[in-house]
Scaffold this active site. Structure first.
Site, PDB file in Angstrom:
ATOM      1  N   GLY A 237     -55.118 -56.274 -84.049  1.00 51.37           N
ATOM      2  CA  GLY A 237     -55.114 -57.043 -82.831  1.00 51.37           C
ATOM      3  C   GLY A 237     -54.566 -57.362 -81.748  1.00 51.37           C
TER       4      GLY A 237
ATOM      5  N   PRO B 183     -52.400 -55.956 -89.036  1.00 51.57           N
ATOM      6  CG  PRO B 183     -50.624 -54.867 -89.399  1.00 51.57           C
ATOM      7  CD  PRO B 183     -51.252 -55.854 -90.395  1.00 51.57           C
TER       8      PRO B 183
ATOM      9  NE  ARG C 268     -59.383 -46.326 -78.615  1.00 52.25           N
ATOM     10  CZ  ARG C 268     -58.678 -46.086 -77.890  1.00 52.25           C
ATOM     11  NH1 ARG C 268     -58.056 -45.613 -77.463  1.00 52.25           N
ATOM     12  NH2 ARG C 268     -58.769 -47.825 -77.510  1.00 52.25           N
TER      13      ARG C 268
ATOM     14  CB  CYS D 103     -74.141 -30.308 -74.496  1.00 49.57           C
ATOM     15  SG  CYS D 103     -73.610 -28.114 -74.979  1.00 49.57           S
TER      16      CYS D 103
ATOM     17  CE1 TYR E  45     -60.156 -49.177 -85.465  1.00 49.34           C
ATOM     18  CE2 TYR E  45     -58.449 -49.396 -83.725  1.00 49.34           C
ATOM     19  CZ  TYR E  45     -59.004 -49.925 -85.086  1.00 49.34           C
ATOM     20  OH  TYR E  45     -58.479 -51.109 -85.713  1.00 49.34           O
TER      21      TYR E  45
HETATM   22  C1  PLP Z   1     -60.842 -53.642 -87.245  1.00 48.76           C
HETATM   23  C2  PLP Z   1     -59.433 -54.663 -87.351  1.00 48.76           C
HETATM   24  C3  PLP Z   1     -58.111 -55.540 -87.804  1.00 48.76           C
HETATM   25  C4  PLP Z   1     -57.627 -53.912 -87.147  1.00 48.76           C
HETATM   26  O1  PLP Z   1     -57.530 -53.965 -86.168  1.00 48.76           O
HETATM   27  P1  PLP Z   1     -56.632 -53.696 -84.769  1.00 48.76           P
HETATM   28  O2  PLP Z   1     -56.627 -54.183 -83.648  1.00 48.76           O
HETATM   29  O3  PLP Z   1     -56.743 -52.229 -85.254  1.00 48.76           O
HETATM   30  O4  PLP Z   1     -55.211 -54.597 -85.424  1.00 48.76           O
HETATM   31  C5  PLP Z   1     -58.237 -56.225 -88.545  1.00 48.76           C
HETATM   32  N1  PLP Z   1     -58.764 -57.415 -89.168  1.00 48.76           N
HETATM   33  C6  PLP Z   1     -60.052 -57.085 -89.429  1.00 48.76           C
HETATM   34  C7  PLP Z   1     -61.307 -58.402 -90.017  1.00 48.76           C
HETATM   35  C8  PLP Z   1     -60.822 -55.856 -88.356  1.00 48.76           C
HETATM   36  O5  PLP Z   1     -61.889 -55.635 -88.077  1.00 48.76           O
END
Ligand code: PLP
Length: 439
Positions: A239, A276, A314, A346, A375
């Site tokens: 995250g 991560p 995105r 389109c 992503y």
């Molecule tokens: C998507 C996800 C991550 C990675 O998230 P990032 O924001 O890319 O670091 C880690 N753990 C779980 C369970 C996820 O769904």
């Protein structure tokens, strides 16, 4: 420092001119810098070193086998969310003992695949899932190492579509029910309840939601241990956000994140797992695209490029902002125009930026859409029957295609006419001249 920088008026990926890659592979194409992958992995690993972390790279951010293998050589494990990702991670050389299987909707087949592979841990997200996992494990005669992903009901203050830790989100076991569900799961013979997992969202630009979530996890661990459950692992998810280059996105340094971990759960004696994704691969990739033409409208100027929302979703999906730069470095003091950079799909949402100030661009110019490593390709589709975009990995002056462009012929080869419409697919073969144009 992302290792995409100008040299003698040209944008390079490490020591490779992006124009060389575009000529050889065609566009659009994703290009990743090994030096950035390594750097970001090491920055995080160093910040967390005192905690002896298990860093499981979240494969869903970028599932290219070359990217995963690069990180595996650095010592990374993998966090996977499907059987396909598990297979890819194993193929990339990640040992099963460093793989965590996450996800809100695992099938019985995927559970079996994970147990047969011998993964480190399966993160379960509901009571029915725990029951199914128990059945699968009993059938195989093993005990599944399982953590419960809890939903701490914390707002990550990120984009609504990538927030996962609020009560109304579909993820995790509800905070208030966690205690009861743990007690029930502890009685299931096929489960070895090893830990607690939490992941509150993506692209967090502030550590305080992490702190809040980790504190709640700490309270839960204390409660579970008081119940006699020997909680041994804490999976703190991913995250951490990255700077995308638009104003206002300052991101916390990994050291601040590490401090939040130490101060909340550092003394629990648990093995700490991190997942991560974006912070490792996000700024390690660009999407290289060519200008097809300039379309002058009465109120806007559109720069039509050969990459579309099917290649990089995105902006269309999240309204995400990506910096777009010219591969040929603009002259200082040269003409700058305000343009909309749009793809060929389109859909009106097929745009990479509006009102962007770009130096005068011409047909055939190459543009780099930055911070596209996470992503990006992972979410690509073949919408509009556009072949899935290829990927190149650079390492110093070396580079290699690590994902070929999937040809239109290959796409057609897996399609069938139903018998009542005849079987002559050859009649719709793509003319080679057309198929060859996209590289
Ligand atoms: C998507 C996800 C991550 C990675 O998230 P990032 O924001 O890319 O670091 C880690 N753990 C779980 C369970 C996820 O769904």
């Amino acid at each position: 420092m992302d290792h995409f920088a100008y040299r003698d008026g040209r944008l390079f990926a490490e020591d490779v001119d992006l124009g060389v890659i575009a000529e050889a592979v065609g566009t659009p194409v994703y290009v990743y810098a090994t030096a950035t992958l390594r750097r970001h992995y090491r920055v995080l690993a160093d910040a967390l070193a005192a905690l002896e972390p298990t860093i499981c790279y979240a494969v869903k951010a970028n599932g290219n086998i070359g990217v995963i293998a690069t990180l595996a050589r650095e010592g990374a494990g993998a966090d996977v969310v499907s059987g396909g990702e598990l297979t890819t991670a194993l193929a990339a050389g990640v040992p099963a003992s460093r793989i965590v299987f996450s996800g809100v909707g695992k099938s019985a087949d995927e559970m079996e695949q994970a147990l047969r592979a011998g993964v480190l841990q399966i993160n379960a997200e509901s009571e029915p899932e725990l029951e199914l996992l128990d059945q699968v494990a009993c059938r195989l005669g093993v005990r599944a190492p399982v953590a419960l992903r809890v939903n701490p009901d914390v707002d990550a203050h990120t984009h609504d579509k990538i927030s996962t830790g609020r009560r109304e989100d579909k993820f995790g076991i509800e905070w208030t029910a966690a205690h009861r569900i743990y007690a029930r799961a502890a009685a299931l013979p096929g489960l070895d309840l090893v830990g607690v997992a939490v992941h509150i969202g993506s692209q967090l630009t502030d550590v305080s939601p992490f702190r809040e979530a980790f504190r709640r996890v700490r309270d839960l661990v204390a409660m579970l241990r008081a119940d006699g459950l020997p909680i041994r692992t804490l999976d703190l998810g991913g995250g951490l956000g990255i700077p995308y280059g638009n104003e206002g996105t300052a991101v916390p340094p990994p050291a601040d994140y590490a401090r939040a971990v130490v101060e909340t759960v550092g003394d629990l004696g648990c093995r700490l797992i991190f997942e991560p994704g974006r912070m490792i691969v996000g700024n390690a990739g660009i999407l290289l695209t060519r200008v097809l033409r300039i379309k002058e409208g009465s109120t806007r100027t559109f720069v039509v490029v050969d990459a579309g929302m099917n290649d990089l979703l995105r902006p269309a999906l999240y309204g995400a902002w990506h910096e777009v730069v010219l591969v040929r470095e603009a002259q200082p003091g040269g003409e700058v125009r305000e343009v909309d950079i749009v793809g060929p799909i389109c859909e009106s949402s097929d745009a990479f930026g509006s009102g962007r100030k770009l130096p005068a661009v011409a047909d055939g110019d190459l543009l780099a859409i930055r911070s596209a490593g996470a992503y990006g390709r992972a979410m690509a589709s073949s919408y509009n029957a556009r072949p899935l975009v290829p990927e190149v990995l650079v390492d110093g002056s070396a580079w290699a295609v690590v994902q070929e462009r999937v040809s239109v012929e290959a796409m057609l080869a897996s399609q069938r006419l139903p018998p009542w419409l005849g079987s002559d697919v050859a009649a719709v073969r793509v003319a080679p001249a057309i198929a060859g144009r996209r590289g």
